[in-house]
Design an enzyme around this catalytic site. Structure first.
Site, PDB file in Angstrom:
ATOM      1  N   CYS A 204      45.372  40.149  42.285  1.00 37.91           N
ATOM      2  CA  CYS A 204      44.429  40.279  43.425  1.00 37.91           C
ATOM      3  C   CYS A 204      43.831  38.875  43.968  1.00 37.91           C
ATOM      4  O   CYS A 204      43.600  38.715  45.281  1.00 37.91           O
ATOM      5  CB  CYS A 204      42.964  40.692  42.853  1.00 37.91           C
TER       6      CYS A 204
ATOM      7  N   HIS B 182      36.547  38.672  47.213  1.00 40.94           N
ATOM      8  CA  HIS B 182      37.494  39.849  46.661  1.00 40.94           C
ATOM      9  C   HIS B 182      36.586  41.141  46.620  1.00 40.94           C
ATOM     10  O   HIS B 182      35.561  41.093  46.328  1.00 40.94           O
ATOM     11  CB  HIS B 182      38.182  39.535  45.300  1.00 40.94           C
TER      12      HIS B 182
ATOM     13  N   ASN C 199      39.480  48.651  46.454  1.00 40.74           N
ATOM     14  CA  ASN C 199      39.878  47.490  45.638  1.00 40.74           C
ATOM     15  C   ASN C 199      41.569  47.592  46.062  1.00 40.74           C
ATOM     16  O   ASN C 199      42.118  48.397  45.598  1.00 40.74           O
ATOM     17  CB  ASN C 199      39.640  47.425  44.425  1.00 40.74           C
TER      18      ASN C 199
HETATM   19  O1  UT7 Z   1      40.552  43.280  41.067  1.00 36.34           O
HETATM   20  C1  UT7 Z   1      40.151  43.262  39.823  1.00 36.34           C
HETATM   21  C2  UT7 Z   1      39.910  44.719  39.242  1.00 36.34           C
HETATM   22  N1  UT7 Z   1      39.075  45.152  38.490  1.00 36.34           N
HETATM   23  C3  UT7 Z   1      37.785  44.885  38.540  1.00 36.34           C
HETATM   24  O2  UT7 Z   1      37.073  44.288  39.442  1.00 36.34           O
HETATM   25  C4  UT7 Z   1      36.741  45.863  37.693  1.00 36.34           C
HETATM   26  C5  UT7 Z   1      35.613  45.245  37.231  1.00 36.34           C
HETATM   27  N2  UT7 Z   1      34.919  46.154  36.520  1.00 36.34           N
HETATM   28  C6  UT7 Z   1      34.019  46.981  37.263  1.00 36.34           C
HETATM   29  O3  UT7 Z   1      34.009  47.049  38.200  1.00 36.34           O
HETATM   30  C7  UT7 Z   1      33.405  47.771  36.243  1.00 36.34           C
HETATM   31  O4  UT7 Z   1      33.218  47.444  34.982  1.00 36.34           O
HETATM   32  C8  UT7 Z   1      33.640  49.404  36.360  1.00 36.34           C
HETATM   33  C9  UT7 Z   1      33.232  50.023  37.664  1.00 36.34           C
HETATM   34  C10 UT7 Z   1      35.240  49.443  35.946  1.00 36.34           C
HETATM   35  C11 UT7 Z   1      33.115  50.273  35.266  1.00 36.34           C
HETATM   36  O5  UT7 Z   1      31.460  50.028  35.763  1.00 36.34           O
HETATM   37  P1  UT7 Z   1      30.640  49.548  34.244  1.00 36.34           P
HETATM   38  O6  UT7 Z   1      29.259  49.660  34.904  1.00 36.34           O
HETATM   39  O7  UT7 Z   1      31.076  48.251  33.786  1.00 36.34           O
HETATM   40  O8  UT7 Z   1      30.897  50.952  33.390  1.00 36.34           O
HETATM   41  P2  UT7 Z   1      31.288  50.971  31.927  1.00 36.34           P
HETATM   42  O9  UT7 Z   1      32.698  50.559  31.918  1.00 36.34           O
HETATM   43  O10 UT7 Z   1      30.425  50.388  31.182  1.00 36.34           O
HETATM   44  O11 UT7 Z   1      30.845  52.748  31.848  1.00 36.34           O
HETATM   45  C12 UT7 Z   1      29.910  53.206  31.718  1.00 36.34           C
HETATM   46  C13 UT7 Z   1      30.033  54.384  31.326  1.00 36.34           C
HETATM   47  C14 UT7 Z   1      30.916  54.972  30.265  1.00 36.34           C
HETATM   48  O12 UT7 Z   1      30.307  56.259  29.518  1.00 36.34           O
HETATM   49  P3  UT7 Z   1      29.469  56.113  28.125  1.00 36.34           P
HETATM   50  O13 UT7 Z   1      30.205  55.464  27.413  1.00 36.34           O
HETATM   51  O14 UT7 Z   1      28.193  55.019  28.663  1.00 36.34           O
HETATM   52  O15 UT7 Z   1      29.141  57.220  28.198  1.00 36.34           O
HETATM   53  C15 UT7 Z   1      32.219  55.237  30.928  1.00 36.34           C
HETATM   54  O16 UT7 Z   1      32.897  56.317  30.247  1.00 36.34           O
HETATM   55  O17 UT7 Z   1      30.530  55.226  32.535  1.00 36.34           O
HETATM   56  C16 UT7 Z   1      31.778  55.965  32.276  1.00 36.34           C
HETATM   57  N3  UT7 Z   1      32.473  55.845  33.210  1.00 36.34           N
HETATM   58  C17 UT7 Z   1      32.465  56.969  34.340  1.00 36.34           C
HETATM   59  N4  UT7 Z   1      31.791  57.844  34.365  1.00 36.34           N
HETATM   60  C18 UT7 Z   1      31.646  58.701  35.704  1.00 36.34           C
HETATM   61  C19 UT7 Z   1      33.679  55.074  33.636  1.00 36.34           C
HETATM   62  N5  UT7 Z   1      34.280  55.397  34.598  1.00 36.34           N
HETATM   63  C20 UT7 Z   1      33.660  56.495  35.256  1.00 36.34           C
HETATM   64  C21 UT7 Z   1      33.726  57.432  36.247  1.00 36.34           C
HETATM   65  N6  UT7 Z   1      32.904  58.471  36.403  1.00 36.34           N
HETATM   66  N7  UT7 Z   1      34.940  57.202  37.402  1.00 36.34           N
END
Ligand code: UT7
Length: 337
Positions: A124, A264, A294
């Site tokens: 990125c 970004h 993204n």
């Molecule tokens: O260019 C660089 C590319 N990457 C990034 O910039 C990514 C950076 N990270 C992020 O943007 C965030 O960490 C995410 C958007 C990927 C995830 O958000 P988060 O607030 O960190 O969520 P998490 O990974 O802590 O997950 C929280 C919950 C989990 O469930 P449990 O374990 O609490 O029951 C996940 O399984 O949300 C769940 N989850 C979803 N639920 C519904 C993860 N993805 C999804 C989804 N829909 N798409």
């Protein structure tokens, strides 16, 4: 063909962006569409990322097709002919082929017969890496006119069964033409950085020489993006904030001097966290991830083009560009428009 000055003892010259362009595919994939594909909801995606929809390229539409469209738009705005382009630097993690460089396909498509071409791999962060490389070549009188492109077809390397990643990414391209423009300051300071210790928190395991494409690897979807989201989030905030401070210090500017920050476009919450650390209101930040998700190396390039074309950036404004990505990599730049 524009004359190419040789390296010389001439004083370094300033480098400006004299044109920008972008392109996105027509097809829109909304959060509601994704609800039918994986266990997710529009509400989760909007509140956790800020994304509402993203664009998806056609099967036969390649990264170099999109990059060429963005490049032609930038060239038209800059009033630069294909023959005048001395160098094409393409930032992408989704080149048409492992080799040759996607930049070579762009060259063919736009008719830039005098250009040298190569791709860079900085995920990125690639567009700002390309900006710094281009600046070095122009400021040292090696090249006059450089085309930089950030383009991605992330839909081709997305695991559409993984809700942790598939809701985040989209396809698109952005481009800029760089040249010396004596009447302007242009690029004032740039910074690139990397930390390979974190190489496995955002990567694609398959497709390289370590894990070549085999039916078994494809069956395990190793040819798609793997990401430790929370860890990437933390690193993103820290690395972008530090990278921004560094170029501002070097430019002798403070956050109050900045007219527009173009970060970004990964997650609205990441941008909000940076805004808070910088002590800047969100209105200073250009955000279009709600419409495009993204798009990796294309994201900051597409946002820059939009901000430029819709008047969000005015002549004389100081612009802060700041990015991070797989590698990990990060980069920043201060430009006076
Ligand atoms: O260019 C660089 C590319 N990457 C990034 O910039 C990514 C950076 N990270 C992020 O943007 C965030 O960490 C995410 C958007 C990927 C995830 O958000 P988060 O607030 O960190 O969520 P998490 O990974 O802590 O997950 C929280 C919950 C989990 O469930 P449990 O374990 O609490 O029951 C996940 O399984 O949300 C769940 N989850 C979803 N639920 C519904 C993860 N993805 C999804 C989804 N829909 N798409």
């Amino acid at each position: 063909m524009s004359p190419r000055p040789h390296r010389s003892n001439k004083p370094r010259r300033t480098v400006s962006i004299i044109g920008t362009g972008s392109y996105v595919p027509e097809r829109i994939l909304t959060n509601h569409d994704l609800e039918k594909m994986v266990e997710t909801s529009d509400q989760w995606i909007r509140t956790r990322t800020g994304i509402r929809e993203r664009r998806i390229a056609k099967d036969n539409e390649t990264t170099s097709d999109m990059g060429s469209r963005a490049a032609l738009a930038a060239m038209e705005q800059a009033k630069v002919t294909p023959e005048e382009v001395d160098l094409i630097i393409m930032a992408t993690a989704t080149a048409d082929h492992v080799f040759p460089a996607a930049a070579c396909y762009v060259q063919k498509k736009i008719g830039a017969i005098n250009a040298a071409c190569f791709d860079i791999s900085a995920a990125c962060s690639g567009f700002l890496y390309a900006l710094e490389i281009a600046q070095q070549f122009i400021s040292t009188h090696v090249y006059n006119t450089v085309l930089i492109i950030g383009a991605e077809k992330l839909s081709a390397i997305t695991d559409w069964t993984d809700r942790n990643t598939c809701v985040l990414f989209g396809d698109g391209a952005g481009a800029a033409i760089l040249r010396n423009r004596p009447d302007s300051h242009g690029v004032i300071s740039t910074h690139m950085g990397s930390d390979g210790v974190f190489s496995d928190i955002l990567y694609m395991p398959g497709g390289g020489t370590r894990c070549p494409i085999t039916p078994e690897n494809v069956g395990q979807r190793l040819n798609t993006i793997r990401m430790a989201g929370r860890e990437v989030f933390k690193q993103a905030v820290t690395s972008m904030f530090n990278a921004a401070n560094r170029v501002l210090d070097e430019a002798g500017l403070s956050y109050e001097d900045i007219g527009c920050v173009i970060p970004h476009q990964a997650n609205l919450r990441i941008i909000e966290a940076i805004a808070e650390r910088m002590g800047l209101p969100m209105e200073k930040f250009y955000v279009n991830l709600d419409r495009f998700g993204n798009t990796s190396a294309a994201a900051v390039a597409m946002a820059l083009d939009e901000a430029h074309r819709n008047g969000r950036i005015q002549i004389g404004d100081y612009i802060l560009l700041v990015v991070f990505g797989g590698g990990l990599t990060w980069a920043s730049s201060v430009i006076q428009w």
